[in-house]
Design an enzyme around this catalytic site. Structure first.
Site, PDB file in Angstrom:
ATOM      1  N   HIS A  61      -6.915  -9.088 -10.853  1.00  8.55           N
ATOM      2  CA  HIS A  61      -7.566 -10.345 -10.519  1.00  8.55           C
ATOM      3  C   HIS A  61      -6.506 -11.441 -10.501  1.00  8.55           C
ATOM      4  O   HIS A  61      -5.762 -11.590 -11.473  1.00  8.55           O
ATOM      5  CB  HIS A  61      -8.604 -10.723 -11.579  1.00  8.55           C
ATOM      6  CG  HIS A  61      -9.691  -9.708 -11.782  1.00  8.55           C
ATOM      7  ND1 HIS A  61     -10.969  -9.899 -11.304  1.00  8.55           N
ATOM      8  CD2 HIS A  61      -9.709  -8.513 -12.415  1.00  8.55           C
ATOM      9  CE1 HIS A  61     -11.724  -8.861 -11.653  1.00  8.55           C
ATOM     10  NE2 HIS A  61     -10.987  -8.006 -12.329  1.00  8.55           N
ATOM     11  N   HIS A  87      -5.728   5.381  -4.148  1.00 10.84           N
ATOM     12  CA  HIS A  87      -6.620   5.343  -5.311  1.00 10.84           C
ATOM     13  C   HIS A  87      -5.898   5.767  -6.590  1.00 10.84           C
ATOM     14  O   HIS A  87      -5.339   6.857  -6.664  1.00 10.84           O
ATOM     15  CB  HIS A  87      -7.839   6.253  -5.100  1.00 10.84           C
ATOM     16  CG  HIS A  87      -8.778   6.239  -6.274  1.00 10.84           C
ATOM     17  ND1 HIS A  87      -9.901   5.449  -6.306  1.00 10.84           N
ATOM     18  CD2 HIS A  87      -8.709   6.873  -7.467  1.00 10.84           C
ATOM     19  CE1 HIS A  87     -10.507   5.612  -7.475  1.00 10.84           C
ATOM     20  NE2 HIS A  87      -9.797   6.479  -8.198  1.00 10.84           N
ATOM     21  N   GLY A 102     -13.809  -4.090 -19.958  1.00 10.01           N
ATOM     22  CA  GLY A 102     -14.501  -4.800 -18.887  1.00 10.01           C
ATOM     23  C   GLY A 102     -14.270  -4.254 -17.498  1.00 10.01           C
ATOM     24  O   GLY A 102     -14.664  -4.882 -16.516  1.00 10.01           O
ATOM     25  N   HIS A 109      -7.132  -2.522 -10.101  1.00 11.28           N
ATOM     26  CA  HIS A 109      -7.067  -3.777  -9.361  1.00 11.28           C
ATOM     27  C   HIS A 109      -6.662  -4.899 -10.290  1.00 11.28           C
ATOM     28  O   HIS A 109      -6.837  -4.810 -11.510  1.00 11.28           O
ATOM     29  CB  HIS A 109      -8.423  -4.101  -8.703  1.00 11.28           C
ATOM     30  CG  HIS A 109      -9.552  -4.116  -9.679  1.00 11.28           C
ATOM     31  ND1 HIS A 109     -10.165  -2.950 -10.101  1.00 11.28           N
ATOM     32  CD2 HIS A 109     -10.172  -5.128 -10.337  1.00 11.28           C
ATOM     33  CE1 HIS A 109     -11.116  -3.254 -10.973  1.00 11.28           C
ATOM     34  NE2 HIS A 109     -11.135  -4.570 -11.142  1.00 11.28           N
ATOM     35  N   HIS A 117     -11.067   1.785  -9.737  1.00 12.58           N
ATOM     36  CA  HIS A 117      -9.928   1.842  -8.811  1.00 12.58           C
ATOM     37  C   HIS A 117      -9.078   0.658  -9.257  1.00 12.58           C
ATOM     38  O   HIS A 117      -9.541  -0.492  -9.164  1.00 12.58           O
ATOM     39  CB  HIS A 117     -10.435   1.698  -7.366  1.00 12.58           C
ATOM     40  CG  HIS A 117      -9.376   1.714  -6.307  1.00 12.58           C
ATOM     41  ND1 HIS A 117      -9.488   2.462  -5.140  1.00 12.58           N
ATOM     42  CD2 HIS A 117      -8.203   1.047  -6.202  1.00 12.58           C
ATOM     43  CE1 HIS A 117      -8.430   2.266  -4.378  1.00 12.58           C
ATOM     44  NE2 HIS A 117      -7.626   1.395  -5.006  1.00 12.58           N
ATOM     45  N   CYS A 121     -14.616   5.790  -3.745  1.00 11.12           N
ATOM     46  CA  CYS A 121     -15.093   4.716  -4.619  1.00 11.12           C
ATOM     47  C   CYS A 121     -15.277   3.440  -3.800  1.00 11.12           C
ATOM     48  O   CYS A 121     -14.884   3.365  -2.635  1.00 11.12           O
ATOM     49  CB  CYS A 121     -14.129   4.511  -5.786  1.00 11.12           C
ATOM     50  SG  CYS A 121     -12.693   3.509  -5.405  1.00 11.12           S
ATOM     51  N   THR A 125     -15.157  -2.467 -14.385  1.00  9.99           N
ATOM     52  CA  THR A 125     -16.410  -2.009 -13.781  1.00  9.99           C
ATOM     53  C   THR A 125     -16.168  -1.179 -12.516  1.00  9.99           C
ATOM     54  O   THR A 125     -17.011  -0.367 -12.142  1.00  9.99           O
ATOM     55  CB  THR A 125     -17.332  -3.196 -13.432  1.00  9.99           C
ATOM     56  OG1 THR A 125     -16.657  -4.058 -12.521  1.00  9.99           O
ATOM     57  CG2 THR A 125     -17.736  -3.960 -14.682  1.00  9.99           C
TER      58      THR A 125
HETATM   59  P1  AMP Z   1     -13.491  -5.389 -13.053  1.00  9.79           P
HETATM   60  O1  AMP Z   1     -14.732  -5.824 -13.776  1.00  9.79           O
HETATM   61  O2  AMP Z   1     -12.216  -5.831 -13.681  1.00  9.79           O
HETATM   62  O3  AMP Z   1     -13.527  -3.908 -12.757  1.00  9.79           O
HETATM   63  O4  AMP Z   1     -13.522  -6.144 -11.663  1.00  9.79           O
HETATM   64  C1  AMP Z   1     -14.323  -5.735 -10.599  1.00  9.79           C
HETATM   65  C2  AMP Z   1     -14.517  -6.932  -9.715  1.00  9.79           C
HETATM   66  O5  AMP Z   1     -14.918  -6.487  -8.441  1.00  9.79           O
HETATM   67  C3  AMP Z   1     -15.575  -7.925 -10.205  1.00  9.79           C
HETATM   68  O6  AMP Z   1     -14.973  -9.199 -10.448  1.00  9.79           O
HETATM   69  C4  AMP Z   1     -16.583  -7.964  -9.054  1.00  9.79           C
HETATM   70  O7  AMP Z   1     -17.099  -9.247  -8.826  1.00  9.79           O
HETATM   71  C5  AMP Z   1     -15.752  -7.471  -7.886  1.00  9.79           C
HETATM   72  N1  AMP Z   1     -16.491  -6.849  -6.794  1.00  9.79           N
HETATM   73  C6  AMP Z   1     -17.463  -5.897  -6.896  1.00  9.79           C
HETATM   74  N2  AMP Z   1     -17.891  -5.530  -5.675  1.00  9.79           N
HETATM   75  C7  AMP Z   1     -17.195  -6.269  -4.772  1.00  9.79           C
HETATM   76  C8  AMP Z   1     -17.165  -6.356  -3.350  1.00  9.79           C
HETATM   77  N3  AMP Z   1     -17.976  -5.606  -2.582  1.00  9.79           N
HETATM   78  N4  AMP Z   1     -16.311  -7.234  -2.770  1.00  9.79           N
HETATM   79  C9  AMP Z   1     -15.497  -7.992  -3.527  1.00  9.79           C
HETATM   80  N5  AMP Z   1     -15.451  -7.948  -4.877  1.00  9.79           N
HETATM   81  C10 AMP Z   1     -16.291  -7.107  -5.497  1.00  9.79           C
HETATM   82 ZN    ZN Z   2     -10.712   4.177  -4.910  1.00  5.79          ZN
END
Ligand code: AMP
Ligand code: ZN
Length: 113
Positions: free
Chosen positions: A101, A44, A92, A99, A97, A2, A94
């Protein structure tokens, strides 16, 4: 693989804020606040449910907790920051994996809860 596994593996670049054996913490590519860092376990897990169900979930959860506080400290926002996890598309999420914020550096008065 991913997107965040690729970032952890160094195949896709990121702006690292903090790293140890368990987590990689890097700047969100689309920040919603002056400080917006993602705390990502190096193993992961699809989402919070996957993290909780895994035999190593407790270990990684503890490391994530410490990393969140460390990121806030490094970023100079220890006294006021917000941590958000989105679990599931309708919440929300996206990137599938898990994570966290870490957001700060501005007034966080807008409250959902
Ligand atoms: P979520 O919507 O909670 O899954 O958060 C995914 C986050 O990943 C979003 O805030 C995106 O801006 C961030 N994101 C996506 N691709 C990248 C990347 N290549 N480097 C850093 N952040 C990313
Ligand atoms: Zn992953």
């Amino acid at each position: 693989m991913c997107l965040f596994c690729d970032i952890v593996a160094g195949k896709i670049p990121s702006t690292k804020v903090y790293e140890n054996d368990y987590v990689l913490c890097f700047k969100d590519i689309n920040p919603v606040a002056p400080i917006h860092v993602l705390v990502v376990p190096k193993k992961h897990f699809d989402d919070m449910n996957g993290l909780a169900a895994d035999p190593e979930g407790a270990l990684y959860s503890a490391e994530i907790t410490k990393a969140i506080a460390e990121v806030a400290k490094i970023s100079g926002v220890s006294e006021a920051y917000r941590t958000i996890n989105n679990c599931g598309e309708d919440a929300g999420q996206t990137v599938k994996h898990v994570h966290f914020h870490v957001i700060g550096g501005t007034s966080l008065t807008e409250k959902l809860i």
